[in-house]
Write an enzyme that holds these catalytic residues in place. Sequence first.
Site, PDB file in Angstrom:
ATOM      1  N   ASP A  13       1.108 -10.066 -43.911  1.00  0.00           N
ATOM      2  CA  ASP A  13       1.194 -10.242 -45.372  1.00  0.00           C
ATOM      3  C   ASP A  13       2.527 -10.848 -45.816  1.00  0.00           C
ATOM      4  O   ASP A  13       3.034 -10.520 -46.886  1.00  0.00           O
ATOM      5  CB  ASP A  13       0.999  -8.902 -46.113  1.00  0.00           C
ATOM      6  CG  ASP A  13      -0.248  -8.194 -45.669  1.00  0.00           C
ATOM      7  OD1 ASP A  13      -1.272  -8.868 -45.509  1.00  0.00           O
ATOM      8  OD2 ASP A  13      -0.213  -6.965 -45.476  1.00  0.00           O
ATOM      9  N   LYS A  16       2.065 -16.005 -45.586  1.00  0.00           N
ATOM     10  CA  LYS A  16       1.805 -17.153 -44.698  1.00  0.00           C
ATOM     11  C   LYS A  16       0.854 -18.156 -45.344  1.00  0.00           C
ATOM     12  O   LYS A  16       0.959 -19.349 -45.107  1.00  0.00           O
ATOM     13  CB  LYS A  16       1.175 -16.678 -43.379  1.00  0.00           C
ATOM     14  CG  LYS A  16       2.127 -15.909 -42.483  1.00  0.00           C
ATOM     15  CD  LYS A  16       1.457 -15.526 -41.185  1.00  0.00           C
ATOM     16  CE  LYS A  16       0.355 -14.506 -41.358  1.00  0.00           C
ATOM     17  NZ  LYS A  16       0.771 -13.207 -41.870  1.00  0.00           N
ATOM     18  N   GLY A  40      -5.908 -11.840 -44.651  1.00  0.00           N
ATOM     19  CA  GLY A  40      -6.235 -12.336 -45.988  1.00  0.00           C
ATOM     20  C   GLY A  40      -5.132 -13.256 -46.429  1.00  0.00           C
ATOM     21  O   GLY A  40      -4.007 -12.831 -46.605  1.00  0.00           O
ATOM     22  N   HIS A  41      -5.430 -14.531 -46.518  1.00  0.00           N
ATOM     23  CA  HIS A  41      -4.422 -15.493 -46.953  1.00  0.00           C
ATOM     24  C   HIS A  41      -4.709 -15.921 -48.391  1.00  0.00           C
ATOM     25  O   HIS A  41      -5.793 -16.402 -48.684  1.00  0.00           O
ATOM     26  CB  HIS A  41      -4.439 -16.741 -46.053  1.00  0.00           C
ATOM     27  CG  HIS A  41      -3.919 -16.465 -44.678  1.00  0.00           C
ATOM     28  ND1 HIS A  41      -4.022 -17.354 -43.645  1.00  0.00           N
ATOM     29  CD2 HIS A  41      -3.281 -15.396 -44.182  1.00  0.00           C
ATOM     30  CE1 HIS A  41      -3.458 -16.824 -42.566  1.00  0.00           C
ATOM     31  NE2 HIS A  41      -3.015 -15.639 -42.870  1.00  0.00           N
ATOM     32  N   GLN A 223      -1.886 -12.084 -39.335  1.00  0.00           N
ATOM     33  CA  GLN A 223      -1.145 -10.828 -39.148  1.00  0.00           C
ATOM     34  C   GLN A 223       0.337 -11.131 -38.845  1.00  0.00           C
ATOM     35  O   GLN A 223       0.799 -12.204 -39.200  1.00  0.00           O
ATOM     36  CB  GLN A 223      -1.765  -9.966 -38.042  1.00  0.00           C
ATOM     37  CG  GLN A 223      -3.054  -9.266 -38.437  1.00  0.00           C
ATOM     38  CD  GLN A 223      -4.283 -10.143 -38.282  1.00  0.00           C
ATOM     39  OE1 GLN A 223      -4.415 -10.885 -37.330  1.00  0.00           O
ATOM     40  NE2 GLN A 223      -5.178 -10.054 -39.241  1.00  0.00           N
ATOM     41  N   THR A 298      -4.947  -8.057 -49.628  1.00  0.00           N
ATOM     42  CA  THR A 298      -5.935  -9.082 -49.980  1.00  0.00           C
ATOM     43  C   THR A 298      -7.306  -8.690 -49.445  1.00  0.00           C
ATOM     44  O   THR A 298      -8.332  -8.968 -50.050  1.00  0.00           O
ATOM     45  CB  THR A 298      -5.549 -10.434 -49.332  1.00  0.00           C
ATOM     46  OG1 THR A 298      -4.160 -10.639 -49.513  1.00  0.00           O
ATOM     47  CG2 THR A 298      -6.312 -11.588 -49.936  1.00  0.00           C
ATOM     48  N   ARG A 302      -5.577  -2.112 -50.538  1.00  0.00           N
ATOM     49  CA  ARG A 302      -4.679  -0.954 -50.397  1.00  0.00           C
ATOM     50  C   ARG A 302      -3.266  -1.296 -50.876  1.00  0.00           C
ATOM     51  O   ARG A 302      -2.775  -2.399 -50.620  1.00  0.00           O
ATOM     52  CB  ARG A 302      -4.572  -0.550 -48.916  1.00  0.00           C
ATOM     53  CG  ARG A 302      -5.829   0.063 -48.365  1.00  0.00           C
ATOM     54  CD  ARG A 302      -5.634   0.473 -46.912  1.00  0.00           C
ATOM     55  NE  ARG A 302      -5.556  -0.662 -46.009  1.00  0.00           N
ATOM     56  CZ  ARG A 302      -5.392  -0.559 -44.692  1.00  0.00           C
ATOM     57  NH1 ARG A 302      -5.271   0.632 -44.138  1.00  0.00           N
ATOM     58  NH2 ARG A 302      -5.348  -1.621 -43.918  1.00  0.00           N
ATOM     59  N   LEU A 331      11.203 -14.616 -52.700  1.00  0.00           N
ATOM     60  CA  LEU A 331      12.586 -14.299 -53.103  1.00  0.00           C
ATOM     61  C   LEU A 331      12.624 -13.895 -54.574  1.00  0.00           C
ATOM     62  O   LEU A 331      13.396 -13.037 -54.989  1.00  0.00           O
ATOM     63  CB  LEU A 331      13.484 -15.521 -52.858  1.00  0.00           C
ATOM     64  CG  LEU A 331      14.966 -15.317 -53.131  1.00  0.00           C
ATOM     65  CD1 LEU A 331      15.586 -14.325 -52.159  1.00  0.00           C
ATOM     66  CD2 LEU A 331      15.739 -16.640 -53.076  1.00  0.00           C
ATOM     67  N   GLY A 412      10.463 -19.432 -50.645  1.00  0.00           N
ATOM     68  CA  GLY A 412       9.404 -19.313 -51.645  1.00  0.00           C
ATOM     69  C   GLY A 412       9.934 -18.612 -52.888  1.00  0.00           C
ATOM     70  O   GLY A 412      10.557 -17.549 -52.795  1.00  0.00           O
TER      71      GLY A 412
HETATM   72  P1  IMP Z   1      -7.237  -3.807 -37.606  1.00  0.00           P
HETATM   73  O1  IMP Z   1      -6.662  -5.152 -37.343  1.00  0.00           O
HETATM   74  O2  IMP Z   1      -8.248  -3.782 -38.704  1.00  0.00           O
HETATM   75  O3  IMP Z   1      -7.725  -3.153 -36.346  1.00  0.00           O
HETATM   76  O4  IMP Z   1      -6.043  -2.870 -38.130  1.00  0.00           O
HETATM   77  C1  IMP Z   1      -4.944  -2.483 -37.294  1.00  0.00           C
HETATM   78  C2  IMP Z   1      -3.638  -2.432 -38.069  1.00  0.00           C
HETATM   79  O5  IMP Z   1      -3.263  -3.760 -38.411  1.00  0.00           O
HETATM   80  C3  IMP Z   1      -3.714  -1.654 -39.381  1.00  0.00           C
HETATM   81  O6  IMP Z   1      -2.462  -1.037 -39.614  1.00  0.00           O
HETATM   82  C4  IMP Z   1      -3.941  -2.748 -40.416  1.00  0.00           C
HETATM   83  O7  IMP Z   1      -3.481  -2.371 -41.694  1.00  0.00           O
HETATM   84  C5  IMP Z   1      -3.077  -3.847 -39.825  1.00  0.00           C
HETATM   85  N1  IMP Z   1      -3.520  -5.192 -40.228  1.00  0.00           N
HETATM   86  C6  IMP Z   1      -4.568  -5.899 -39.732  1.00  0.00           C
HETATM   87  N2  IMP Z   1      -4.654  -7.101 -40.333  1.00  0.00           N
HETATM   88  C7  IMP Z   1      -3.628  -7.166 -41.194  1.00  0.00           C
HETATM   89  C8  IMP Z   1      -3.154  -8.189 -42.087  1.00  0.00           C
HETATM   90  O8  IMP Z   1      -3.696  -9.293 -42.190  1.00  0.00           O
HETATM   91  N3  IMP Z   1      -2.049  -7.868 -42.807  1.00  0.00           N
HETATM   92  C9  IMP Z   1      -1.411  -6.690 -42.696  1.00  0.00           C
HETATM   93  N4  IMP Z   1      -1.808  -5.714 -41.883  1.00  0.00           N
HETATM   94  C10 IMP Z   1      -2.913  -5.955 -41.132  1.00  0.00           C
END
Ligand code: IMP
Length: 427
Positions: A13, A16, A40-41, A223, A298, A302, A331, A412
């Site tokens: 997050d 990117k 989620g971009h 990620q 996104t 949460r 920023l 940014g």
């Molecule tokens: P999973 O990828 O759904 O198995 O989740 C594993 C961990 O990675 C959890 O803590 C999620 O919140 C975190 N996570 C997975 N994808 C993202 C992302 O795109 N952004 C932030 N955290 C992520």
Amino acid sequence: MSTVVLIGAQWGDEGKGKVTDYLAEKAEIVVRYAGGNNAGHTVVVGDQTFQLHLIPSGILYADKPCIVGNGTVIDPEVLLDELEGLKNRGISIKNLRISPKAHVIMPYHRIIDAADEKSKGTKKIGTTGRGIGPAYSDKASRVGIRVTDLIDEENFPLLLKGALEEKNRLLRDYYGIPEMDYNTILKDYQKYAADLKQYVEDISVLVEEAIKEDKNILFEGAQGTLLDLDHGTYPYVTSSHPIAASACLGTGIGPTRINRVAGVAKAYVTRVGSGPFPTELFDNTGDYIRKQGHEYGTTTGRPRRCGWFDAVVARYSARVNGLDYLAVTKLDVLTGLDTIKICTGYKYRGEVISEFPCGRDALKDCEPCYEEFSGWKDDISLVRNYQELPDNAKKYLERVSEVSGVPVGIIGVGPKRDQTIILKEMY
Ligand code: IMP
């Protein structure tokens, strides 16, 4: 020509989407190499906001091939929904290509993801619940179903039958939840296969050809480094490899083909899900950052945990990714704070350590050592030239670069494409 890998340098997050969108403009091909619809971009173009989960941001440019690599896991229903959504908004999707070697997320993966988290109780990972971990587990266990299997009309029913027999035993006997129906899944997935078949192509060949033709290629990470299965805060990680090396593995090209690696880091840090986070703020400043930065997931909505910029994390990320540049995003979110802090080291068992620890529990016992900086009050969202930033913002950025050991190439100052200060061209 240049090949650039863009990765998240924190816990995901990092913003990117906006940076990839910016870099995608100059790229001739955009490749997504890992993860699934857990990502989620958000990309803001003019007055339109696009939220992409699996499709590379390059799709917003009509002329660019957009590739979904073999390192990803694909939920066909979600992918088709995303494609439909784009089509409805006038975006052409004809340039999408999907690797036949990517693994498919099946409905039982989602069910197992949720059941597994429930069974872990307070030790849960806080996954996105999209079936990502179980799909990658099947891949590693050599029982996964790949895109090439999905579109194989003869073999898919047999593969599904075998896989489902095993999963139904697991659901019934281990988790104590109802079994899943073979015919329903078969029918749904045959439909998805028919819709997706037209996009499937050996993408390793496509990318290698583009490299030989001297094209600019952007490898778009999902990620972040600290969610990497090997190099992240295990076990609170995702099940794929967000780091730069994964661009090769997740596409089918060699490491000699990568020219540059850029890391995206927020001017602060956020994390969603469980796991240690040394600079996390539990006070009004944390709330202020969450509110100003719209720090809500996104994919899941949460609220994100917020904290100060962590240079130990940034240095670690620079090492494991081989970062050439940092793109410091958001920023503008720090505008209005009287004091801003940077964590430069951790106090661990009475000693100050400067390298990111490896132990399972070490990070949660690390106390951040901070340097303090005076904030700025002026609105910076209209600034496009580094020199025009307030002195305190420049001092902050200079120190971020110094303690991270990486030059800042992009800054940014807002969510829109043009709210960007460029110090270094990446290609
Ligand atoms: P999973 O990828 O759904 O198995 O989740 C594993 C961990 O990675 C959890 O803590 C999620 O919140 C975190 N996570 C997975 N994808 C993202 C992302 O795109 N952004 C932030 N955290 C992520």
